[in-house]
Design a protein around this motif. Structure first.
Motif, mmCIF file in Angstrom:
data_model
loop_
_atom_site.group_PDB
_atom_site.id
_atom_site.type_symbol
_atom_site.label_atom_id
_atom_site.label_comp_id
_atom_site.label_asym_id
_atom_site.label_seq_id
_atom_site.Cartn_x
_atom_site.Cartn_y
_atom_site.Cartn_z
ATOM 1 N N ARG A 24 0.707 8.290 15.575
ATOM 2 C CA ARG A 24 -0.752 8.268 15.427
ATOM 3 C C ARG A 24 -1.436 8.965 16.796
ATOM 4 N NH1 ARG A 24 -4.015 6.647 11.327
ATOM 5 N NH2 ARG A 24 -2.999 5.646 9.578
ATOM 6 N N LEU A 25 -0.675 8.567 17.813
ATOM 7 C CA LEU A 25 -1.243 8.982 19.104
ATOM 8 C C LEU A 25 -1.241 10.449 19.426
ATOM 9 C CD1 LEU A 25 0.149 5.824 21.171
ATOM 10 C CD2 LEU A 25 -2.404 6.100 20.330
ATOM 11 N N VAL A 26 -0.057 11.021 19.064
ATOM 12 C CA VAL A 26 0.171 12.399 19.252
ATOM 13 C C VAL A 26 -0.341 13.229 18.062
ATOM 14 C CG1 VAL A 26 2.369 11.724 20.377
ATOM 15 C CG2 VAL A 26 2.402 12.489 17.875
ATOM 16 N N LEU A 27 -0.922 12.824 16.939
ATOM 17 C CA LEU A 27 -1.346 13.429 15.916
ATOM 18 C C LEU A 27 -2.441 14.539 16.323
ATOM 19 C CD1 LEU A 27 -1.594 11.253 12.748
ATOM 20 C CD2 LEU A 27 0.222 13.126 13.152
ATOM 21 N N PRO A 28 -3.462 14.125 17.132
ATOM 22 C CA PRO A 28 -4.417 15.092 17.474
ATOM 23 C C PRO A 28 -3.901 16.467 18.361
ATOM 24 C CG PRO A 28 -5.163 12.753 17.926
ATOM 25 C CD PRO A 28 -3.616 12.827 17.704
ATOM 26 N N TYR A 29 -2.695 16.254 18.871
ATOM 27 C CA TYR A 29 -2.424 17.166 19.818
ATOM 28 C C TYR A 29 -1.263 18.273 18.890
ATOM 29 C CZ TYR A 29 -3.854 13.821 23.013
ATOM 30 O OH TYR A 29 -4.599 12.955 23.622
ATOM 31 N N LEU A 30 -0.930 17.851 17.894
ATOM 32 C CA LEU A 30 -0.042 18.717 16.945
ATOM 33 C C LEU A 30 -0.718 20.155 16.540
ATOM 34 C CD1 LEU A 30 1.735 16.216 14.554
ATOM 35 C CD2 LEU A 30 2.434 17.142 16.426
ATOM 36 N N PRO A 31 -1.877 20.301 16.180
ATOM 37 C CA PRO A 31 -2.115 21.629 16.107
ATOM 38 C C PRO A 31 -1.992 22.590 17.146
ATOM 39 C CG PRO A 31 -3.916 20.018 15.214
ATOM 40 C CD PRO A 31 -2.965 19.257 16.103
ATOM 41 N N LEU A 32 -2.078 22.105 18.276
ATOM 42 C CA LEU A 32 -1.770 23.049 19.521
ATOM 43 C C LEU A 32 -0.557 23.526 19.552
ATOM 44 C CD1 LEU A 32 -2.777 24.277 22.023
ATOM 45 C CD2 LEU A 32 -2.028 22.386 23.363
ATOM 46 N N VAL A 33 0.500 22.688 18.942
ATOM 47 C CA VAL A 33 1.940 23.041 18.924
ATOM 48 C C VAL A 33 2.238 24.028 17.963
ATOM 49 C CG1 VAL A 33 4.279 22.328 18.524
ATOM 50 C CG2 VAL A 33 2.826 21.043 20.001
ATOM 51 N N MET B 21 -6.455 10.783 35.984
ATOM 52 C CA MET B 21 -5.528 10.697 34.612
ATOM 53 C C MET B 21 -6.231 10.836 33.436
ATOM 54 S SD MET B 21 -2.183 10.934 36.011
ATOM 55 C CE MET B 21 -1.591 9.940 34.913
ATOM 56 N N ALA B 22 -7.205 9.928 33.546
ATOM 57 C CA ALA B 22 -7.942 9.613 32.185
ATOM 58 C C ALA B 22 -8.597 10.780 31.512
ATOM 59 C CB ALA B 22 -9.102 8.598 32.517
ATOM 60 N N GLN B 23 -8.825 11.888 32.337
ATOM 61 C CA GLN B 23 -9.439 13.053 31.846
ATOM 62 C C GLN B 23 -8.348 14.158 31.065
ATOM 63 O OE1 GLN B 23 -12.011 14.893 34.622
ATOM 64 N NE2 GLN B 23 -13.496 13.306 34.262
ATOM 65 N N ARG B 24 -7.230 13.993 31.696
ATOM 66 C CA ARG B 24 -6.249 14.876 31.313
ATOM 67 C C ARG B 24 -5.703 15.067 29.683
ATOM 68 N NH1 ARG B 24 -0.626 16.773 34.179
ATOM 69 N NH2 ARG B 24 -0.027 18.269 32.846
ATOM 70 N N PRO B 25 -5.629 13.622 28.889
ATOM 71 C CA PRO B 25 -5.374 13.803 27.613
ATOM 72 C C PRO B 25 -6.578 14.195 26.920
ATOM 73 C CG PRO B 25 -4.523 11.906 28.680
ATOM 74 C CD PRO B 25 -5.444 12.383 29.492
ATOM 75 N N GLY B 26 -7.651 14.048 27.375
ATOM 76 C CA GLY B 26 -9.044 14.464 26.735
ATOM 77 C C GLY B 26 -9.062 16.066 26.876
ATOM 78 N N ALA B 27 -8.442 16.422 28.134
ATOM 79 C CA ALA B 27 -8.611 18.206 28.057
ATOM 80 C C ALA B 27 -7.694 18.711 27.110
ATOM 81 C CB ALA B 27 -8.193 18.536 29.382
ATOM 82 N N VAL B 28 -6.455 18.078 27.052
ATOM 83 C CA VAL B 28 -5.586 18.597 26.249
ATOM 84 C C VAL B 28 -5.963 18.799 24.802
ATOM 85 C CG1 VAL B 28 -3.190 18.351 25.145
ATOM 86 C CG2 VAL B 28 -3.727 17.961 27.716
ATOM 87 N N ARG B 29 -6.289 17.537 24.247
ATOM 88 C CA ARG B 29 -7.009 17.342 23.066
ATOM 89 C C ARG B 29 -8.278 18.443 22.717
ATOM 90 N NH1 ARG B 29 -8.242 11.696 19.583
ATOM 91 N NH2 ARG B 29 -9.073 12.806 17.669
#
Length: 325
Positions: free
Chosen positions: A193-202, A1-9
């Motif tokens: 702020r928690l979701v900001l790093p993932y916005l470029p993907l969208v 579980m801990a690695q999945r957010p890292g992979a998405v980021r």
């Protein structure tokens, strides 16, 4: 579980780095599978709305504070944005003999606000990032009023759409999503702020899908006049970058501000142009926006690489994770 957010980021970071390549891939898919790609056209306004909502989430009230601190620089940048590109689009369209839907598409691109990918380009180019973010944000908020006005003035009074229709469309797909994102950021900054790093993907995937849809719907037009139109788009972007820089220099702005104005003028929200074209005009009118999206990201990357090797006396500040268009 801990690695999945890292992979998405990491995937989001890779999408940002390879943005231009992914847009080119979108073109290839549209050309190779035009019928399937064209089915996405009806979803273009929704895709752009999602992208603009992401942009709103990245903004804060502080991004607009520069208007009060440096009003002349901001005002000059906005005037350059909404004069140079629309007039250049019309002039190049006339020079290249573009007419009808293609001319409308060129003017739509020229009359659009600045693209948010410009903020990242300005940062990499060691330009004035604060000025860049402010110009992008304010021009986006002004777009519902200025974009339809410029299109109707330059593209002709016989267009099958009125000012009110264009205003409502831009308000729906740009202004409302951006303002909603701003409000949510203000009320729940800690969580946003928690979701900001993932916005470029969208946003990157959204722009790539818009390009795929528009190219697929215009595969026949590309085969007939794609080379000429691409040359017009390259000229439009290049002239905008050059005139933006030159005008900022004449205005006495420093080097970092010149770079910011140049990029803000030359890089447009081509996704908005494509969305308006597919909603109110013909599929062919969306083609200049799709081609512009491909080219201005490539030229922006090249320009940033060139300027990055020529530091200015002003230090650039890294932008937050802005969603690009």
């Amino acid at each position: 579980m801990a690695q999945r957010p890292g992979a998405v980021r990491r995937l989001a970071e890779a999408a940002s780095r390879w943005f231009a390549l992914l847009v080119v891939l979108g073109v290839a898919v549209g050309l190779l599978a035009p019928d399937q790609s064209a089915t996405l056209v009806e979803h273009v306004p929704l895709l752009l709305g999602v992208i603009m909502f992401g942009m709103g989430l990245t903004l804060r009230g502080a991004d607009f504070a520069l208007v009060a601190r440096r009003p002349l620089a901001v005002l000059f940048g906005l005037v350059a944005q909404f004069l140079i590109m629309p007039l250049t689009a019309w002039g190049i369209g006339q020079l290249f003999g573009l007419a009808g839907a293609l001319l409308v598409g060129m003017v739509l691109v020229g009359s659009a606000p600045g693209g948010t990918a410009s903020n990242v380009v300005v940062y990499l180019a060691k330009g004035d990032v604060a000025l860049s973010v402010t110009l992008t944000s304010v021009s986006t908020l002004l777009a519902p009023l200025l974009t339809p006005l410029l299109v109707l003035l330059l593209a002709g009074s016989d267009l099958p759409v009125g000012f009110g229709d264009l205003f409502v469309s831009i308000a729906q797909v740009v202004l409302l999503p951006v303002v909603a994102g701003l409000i949510i950021r203000a009320l729940a900054d800690r969580y946003v702020r928690l979701v900001l790093p993932y916005l470029p993907l969208v946003s990157v995937l959204g722009v790539a899908l818009v390009v795929t849809a528009v190219v697929g719907a215009n595969a026949g037009t590309i085969a007939e006049s794609g080379a000429l139109l691409m040359l017009a788009v390259v000229a439009h972007n290049s002239v905008g970058l050059a005139l933006g820089y030159g005008a900022a220099r004449l205005a006495g702005l420093d080097e970092s501000a010149r770079r910011a104005v140049s990029v803000e003028v030359g890089m447009q929200n081509s996704g908005l142009a494509s969305s308006l074209a597919t909603t109110h005009f013909t599929a062919a009118a969306a083609l200049p926006g799709a081609l512009f999206s491909v080219w201005h990201n490539l030229s922006g990357a090249l320009l940033a690489t060139f300027w990055a090797r020529r530091p200015t006396s002003s230090a650039a500040t890294a932008p937050e994770e802005h969603s690009g268009a």
